[in-house]
Design an enzyme around this catalytic site. Structure first.
Site, PDB file in Angstrom:
ATOM      1  N   HIS A 150       0.832  -1.211   0.000  1.00 41.45           N
ATOM      2  CA  HIS A 150       0.000   0.000   0.000  1.00 41.45           C
ATOM      3  C   HIS A 150       0.860   1.251   0.000  1.00 41.45           C
ATOM      4  O   HIS A 150       2.085   1.199   0.118  1.00 41.45           O
ATOM      5  CB  HIS A 150      -0.966  -0.006   1.193  1.00 41.45           C
ATOM      6  CG  HIS A 150      -0.312   0.016   2.536  1.00 41.45           C
ATOM      7  ND1 HIS A 150       0.209   1.154   3.094  1.00 41.45           N
ATOM      8  CD2 HIS A 150      -0.106  -0.977   3.440  1.00 41.45           C
ATOM      9  CE1 HIS A 150       0.695   0.876   4.285  1.00 41.45           C
ATOM     10  NE2 HIS A 150       0.530  -0.418   4.518  1.00 41.45           N
TER      11      HIS A 150
ATOM     12  N   CYS B 268       3.035  -5.140   6.575  1.00 44.84           N
ATOM     13  CA  CYS B 268       2.690  -4.681   5.234  1.00 44.84           C
ATOM     14  C   CYS B 268       3.918  -4.104   4.537  1.00 44.84           C
ATOM     15  O   CYS B 268       4.937  -3.847   5.163  1.00 44.84           O
ATOM     16  CB  CYS B 268       1.595  -3.614   5.299  1.00 44.84           C
ATOM     17  SG  CYS B 268      -0.032  -4.257   5.733  1.00 44.84           S
TER      18      CYS B 268
END
Length: 197
Positions: A152, A168
């Site tokens: 992301h 992440c």
């Protein structure tokens, strides 16, 4: 009801705003949910972590994403011994992982709902944050299989190249948008902690 909700969100935003200068002054640590970690002194992405085309030897098919956690790079295989290389932020110590996944979903300006295990570690986190420029998920998200992890964006470009997240992989918003536009749902993603020899 909407007024009460708006006031509550404004109070949370104000508390984060006033907490941030103190966090920057005291050892450069800042905790913003899925984006905790060290904030380097320089405000720009280091030149070595800027998106670039590179020579890259692999037997993987063009279109495959290969993430090298130790190098802090994400490679999008182009074929003919080439790849697009993106600088990334990765999981901090204790939150790094490896494996084989596929992009299961893509989302522009994603909402953020911290998973229960993150709430357990950081109970002060919001339970939900709508997508937008202030959201720590940034401009785009690529969901990794059925995991809680994503590739992301980030609103903190100075963290690229650092071990900062809860697992992440983050790119600057311009880079995650570029990657998002290049790959479809179903793209193969290989996560390695060490580069292939």
């Amino acid at each position: 009801m909407n007024i009460i909700r708006s006031l509550a969100l404004a109070a949370v935003a104000a508390s984060l705003l006033f907490a941030a200068p103190h966090a920057f002054a005291q050892g450069r640590e800042m905790n913003i949910g899925d984006q905790p970690g060290y904030i380097p002194d320089d405000e720009e992405v280091s030149p070595e972590f800027k998106r670039t085309a590179v020579f890259f030897r692999t037997t993987e098919a063009p279109g495959t994403i290969i993430i090298s956690t130790s190098e802090r790079f994400l490679y999008l295989v182009q074929g003919n011994g080439r790849a697009l290389r993106y600088g990334i932020g990765v999981g901090r110590e204790g939150f790094q992982w490896q494996g084989l996944q596929k992009i299961s979903r893509k989302q522009e300006w994603p909402d953020w709902t911290p998973p229960p295990e993150m709430i357990a570690r950081q109970p002060y986190l919001p339970r939900f944050m709508a997508g937008g420029p202030g959201n720590p998920m940034g401009a785009r998200a690529l969901y990794l299989g059925a995991t809680v992890y994503r590739i992301h964006g980030t609103n903190q470009p100075q963290t690229i190249g650092s071990a900062v997240s809860s697992g992440c992989f983050r790119l600057v918003n311009a880079d995650v948008t570029d990657l998002y536009d290049r790959i479809p749902v179903g793209t193969k993603v290989i996560i390695r902690q060490r580069p292939e020899i």
